[in-house]
Scaffold this active site. Structure first.
Site, PDB file in Angstrom:
ATOM      1  N   ARG A   1       0.820  -1.220   0.000  1.00  0.00           N
ATOM      2  CA  ARG A   1       0.000   0.000   0.000  1.00  0.00           C
ATOM      3  C   ARG A   1       0.852   1.267   0.000  1.00  0.00           C
ATOM      4  O   ARG A   1       0.432   2.297  -0.537  1.00  0.00           O
ATOM      5  CB  ARG A   1      -0.934   0.014   1.200  1.00  0.00           C
ATOM      6  CG  ARG A   1      -2.087  -0.952   1.013  1.00  0.00           C
ATOM      7  CD  ARG A   1      -3.161  -0.711   2.038  1.00  0.00           C
ATOM      8  NE  ARG A   1      -4.373  -1.398   1.699  1.00  0.00           N
ATOM      9  CZ  ARG A   1      -5.091  -2.103   2.566  1.00  0.00           C
ATOM     10  NH1 ARG A   1      -4.698  -2.206   3.807  1.00  0.00           N
ATOM     11  NH2 ARG A   1      -6.198  -2.686   2.183  1.00  0.00           N
TER      12      ARG A   1
ATOM     13  N   GLY B   1     -13.299  -3.798   0.977  1.00  0.00           N
ATOM     14  CA  GLY B   1     -14.667  -3.305   1.124  1.00  0.00           C
ATOM     15  C   GLY B   1     -15.019  -2.271   0.065  1.00  0.00           C
ATOM     16  O   GLY B   1     -16.113  -2.302  -0.523  1.00  0.00           O
TER      17      GLY B   1
ATOM     18  N   LYS C   1     -18.271 -15.406   2.865  1.00  0.00           N
ATOM     19  CA  LYS C   1     -19.501 -14.667   3.173  1.00  0.00           C
ATOM     20  C   LYS C   1     -20.304 -14.350   1.906  1.00  0.00           C
ATOM     21  O   LYS C   1     -19.938 -13.469   1.142  1.00  0.00           O
ATOM     22  CB  LYS C   1     -19.153 -13.368   3.919  1.00  0.00           C
ATOM     23  CG  LYS C   1     -18.462 -13.624   5.263  1.00  0.00           C
ATOM     24  CD  LYS C   1     -18.207 -12.365   6.037  1.00  0.00           C
ATOM     25  CE  LYS C   1     -17.070 -11.536   5.512  1.00  0.00           C
ATOM     26  NZ  LYS C   1     -15.712 -12.041   5.667  1.00  0.00           N
TER      27      LYS C   1
ATOM     28  N   GLY D   1      -9.029  -7.509  -0.961  1.00  0.00           N
ATOM     29  CA  GLY D   1      -9.338  -8.461   0.111  1.00  0.00           C
ATOM     30  C   GLY D   1      -8.531  -9.745  -0.009  1.00  0.00           C
ATOM     31  O   GLY D   1      -7.342  -9.720  -0.333  1.00  0.00           O
TER      32      GLY D   1
HETATM   33  P1  AMP Z   1     -14.584 -13.537   2.301  1.00  0.00           P
HETATM   34  O1  AMP Z   1     -14.095 -12.548   3.332  1.00  0.00           O
HETATM   35  O2  AMP Z   1     -16.039 -13.740   2.312  1.00  0.00           O
HETATM   36  O3  AMP Z   1     -14.056 -13.214   0.913  1.00  0.00           O
HETATM   37  O4  AMP Z   1     -13.953 -14.931   2.708  1.00  0.00           O
HETATM   38  C1  AMP Z   1     -12.587 -15.237   2.633  1.00  0.00           C
HETATM   39  C2  AMP Z   1     -12.338 -16.502   3.404  1.00  0.00           C
HETATM   40  O5  AMP Z   1     -13.149 -17.523   2.873  1.00  0.00           O
HETATM   41  C3  AMP Z   1     -10.925 -17.035   3.329  1.00  0.00           C
HETATM   42  O6  AMP Z   1     -10.300 -16.839   4.563  1.00  0.00           O
HETATM   43  C4  AMP Z   1     -11.099 -18.526   3.028  1.00  0.00           C
HETATM   44  O7  AMP Z   1     -10.339 -19.345   3.867  1.00  0.00           O
HETATM   45  C5  AMP Z   1     -12.574 -18.747   3.271  1.00  0.00           C
HETATM   46  N1  AMP Z   1     -13.134 -19.859   2.484  1.00  0.00           N
HETATM   47  C6  AMP Z   1     -12.983 -20.101   1.184  1.00  0.00           C
HETATM   48  N2  AMP Z   1     -13.589 -21.243   0.833  1.00  0.00           N
HETATM   49  C7  AMP Z   1     -14.161 -21.749   1.946  1.00  0.00           C
HETATM   50  C8  AMP Z   1     -14.920 -22.910   2.235  1.00  0.00           C
HETATM   51  N3  AMP Z   1     -15.205 -23.787   1.280  1.00  0.00           N
HETATM   52  N4  AMP Z   1     -15.368 -23.082   3.495  1.00  0.00           N
HETATM   53  C9  AMP Z   1     -15.062 -22.192   4.460  1.00  0.00           C
HETATM   54  N5  AMP Z   1     -14.338 -21.077   4.258  1.00  0.00           N
HETATM   55  C10 AMP Z   1     -13.894 -20.848   3.014  1.00  0.00           C
END
Ligand code: AMP
Length: 394
Positions: free
Chosen positions: A35, A375, A197, A352
């Site tokens: 950054r 975000g 999420k 992210g």
């Molecule tokens: P997000 O902040 O929603 O983009 O989520 C990112 C996180 O999703 C990462 O830390 C991954 O480890 C997790 N992730 C990816 N695939 C899976 C999965 N199949 N089950 C649980 N967590 C996951």
């Protein structure tokens, strides 16, 4: 209209720049300067134009307290190394001393202010606090894309005090790739989504239905869609409150954008007991198992679509890429994107965790654009206006 930094005459002006120096620090040292480097074009431009530069940023979440571990001193050291010149530092962003340092700057000097979030007034967008910040400069430039979705004193309130205000090169570049490039893409346009999420990505999916040719969905969020299709997903991550929305998204996409889901999944017993138990059909995951990565057949299908795309936008890992053995889907997407970039495809990583993954795999420089904002990039890609960017309108 939002003015670009290029259009200002900055000679001998005090330029107050909001940057995003929210970098990881360990043992008083910056461990990833991505950054800081991203802000250099704007800082160098000001210096070359004969301006004196006052930089302000937040770091971490000190919540209005002075937290020594969240001081910007290590950032100042790293910045001085990168600029190959000494810089001035003030231990308080709005003290009289700090204002005096800014007023006494000579052309070509840099003054870094201490962490804005040592004051709760920053996050409250307090008008007195933003007026005090504004005192540092005659021209205001925002180049902190990572916080552009927040309405804080240093990026929204402060702008009311300036007639001369605009955006730096980083924000301009982020807008070019996250807004213009996806509005008028070289087709086919593919959007790849993953991560845990689902709720943070539904608006984005809605925004791209009818615009994207393909929307590939992997990661934990895929299981809510698979369950909504009546498939057995075992113990995999499902957001029960979003099952209906997932059904609606699939119905809305019909005939407009092709939604593509994983066909096979690498599973483990649980997040804690995460030795791979093998690859299973995505519709027939045994009850006691949980899907943690996309399988080889899905990787091939996703790869084929990536290779046929003109523009690709990626947000969210395909699996738990932080854990060895469940990183292969995310690595394959990152490698495929790097490869097609070489043959002219525009590849954009939306910040992210996918940016963290591309960084981990050493492929940052091999894709067209990696966003500095998680975000903020999600908000922009969801079709929302970012308050800090809107505030720069004149
Ligand atoms: P997000 O902040 O929603 O983009 O989520 C990112 C996180 O999703 C990462 O830390 C991954 O480890 C997790 N992730 C990816 N695939 C899976 C999965 N199949 N089950 C649980 N967590 C996951």
């Amino acid at each position: 209209m939002i003015k670009s930094i290029k259009t200002f005459d900055l000679k001998e002006k005090r330029v107050l720049v909001r940057v995003d120096f929210n970098v990881p620090i360990e043992n008083d040292k910056v461990v990833d300067d991505f950054r800081i480097r991203a802000a250099l074009p704007t800082i160098q431009f000001c210096l070359n134009a004969g301006a004196n530069v006052i930089l302000m940023s937040h770091l971490g979440r000190p919540k209005g307290e002075i937290v020594p571990e969240m001081s910007l001193i290590p950032v100042g050291e790293s910045l001085a190394d990168l600029l190959e010149m000494p810089i001035k530092f003030s231990a308080d962003c709005v003290s009289e001393d700090a204002h005096d340092v800014s007023l006494g700057l000579y052309s070509g000097e840099v003054h870094l202010l201490e962490n804005l979030r040592f004051y709760v007034a920053e996050m409250q967008n307090d008008p007195d606090f933003s007026t005090k910040l504004a005192k540092h400069g005659q021209v205001y430039i925002n180049d902190a894309f990572g916080t552009a979705h927040r309405s804080h004193a240093s990026n929204v309130g402060v702008t009311r005090n300036f007639t001369h205000k605009g955006m730096g090169f980083l924000i301009e570049k982020e807008l070019q790739y996250l807004s213009s490039a996806v509005k008028n893409p070289r087709r086919p346009l593919t959007v790849i989504l993953g991560g845990a999420k689902i709720d943070t990505k539904l608006d984005l999916i809605h925004n791209f239905i009818g615009k994207a040719d393909h929307i590939l969905i992997g990661g934990g969020m895929a299981f809510t869609f698979l369950q909504a299709q009546g498939k057995d997903v075992g113990n995999s991550l499902v957001d029960p409150a979003r099952l209906n929305t997932a059904k609606k998204v699939m119905a809305r996409a019909r005939g407009k954008s092709k939604l593509v889901f994983p066909k096979d999944i690498v599973c483990a017993e649980s997040m804690k007991n995460r030795h791979s138990t093998g690859v299973y059909n995505a519709g027939k995951i045994p009850d006691k198992l949980m899907g943690l990565d996309i399988g080889p057949e899905s990787i091939n299908r996703f790869s084929q679509i990536i290779r046929e795309s003109g523009t690709i936008l990626w947000n969210g890992p395909m699996g738990v890429f932080e854990v060895n053995g469940f990183h292969k889907g995310t690595l394959a997407v990152a490698q495929d994107m790097a490869e097609v970039t070489g043959s002219g495809t525009t590849t954009i990583i939306g910040g992210g965790d996918s940016a963290a993954a591309v960084n981990k795999f050493g492929l940052m420089k091999k894709v067209t654009h990696v966003s500095t904002g998680g975000g903020a990039s999600l908000e922009l890609l969801s079709g929302n206006t970012l308050p800090a960017i809107y505030s720069l309108e004149i």
